[in-house]
Design a protein around this motif. Structure first.
Motif, PDB file in Angstrom:
ATOM      1  N   ARG A  46      -4.649  -6.134  -2.183  1.00  0.00           N
ATOM      2  CA  ARG A  46      -4.074  -7.250  -2.949  1.00  0.00           C
ATOM      3  C   ARG A  46      -2.901  -6.759  -3.801  1.00  0.00           C
ATOM      4  N   GLU A  79      -0.927  -4.218  -3.137  1.00  0.00           N
ATOM      5  CA  GLU A  79       0.195  -3.907  -2.249  1.00  0.00           C
ATOM      6  C   GLU A  79       1.000  -5.158  -1.919  1.00  0.00           C
ATOM      7  N   VAL A  80       0.298  -6.277  -1.732  1.00  0.00           N
ATOM      8  CA  VAL A  80       0.957  -7.530  -1.382  1.00  0.00           C
ATOM      9  C   VAL A  80       1.724  -8.088  -2.579  1.00  0.00           C
TER      10      VAL A  80
END
Length: 60
Positions: A56, A58-59
């Motif tokens: 999450r 990273e996004v």
């Protein structure tokens, strides 16, 4: 104390993902590898939570 998730518990935690979708996620690294105890496989819940949190982040 460490809690271990069965495949059905992991599926429910991931919004009722199918078994094949979970195995596809394992193959591409979107989920941590399970631990095999006897003939069954389990996922440490803390490992799953940490892995999902990292994805999450990273996004975002």
């Amino acid at each position: 104390m460490q809690r271990y998730l069965t495949l059905s518990e992991l599926s429910a935690k991931l919004g009722n993902r199918s078994r094949s979708a979970i195995y596809n996620d394992l193959a591409v690294g979107r989920l941590p590898q399970p631990i095999k105890l006897g003939a069954r496989i389990y996922w440490p819940e803390s490992d799953v939570d940490t892995h999902l949190r990292n994805l999450r982040d990273e996004v975002a």
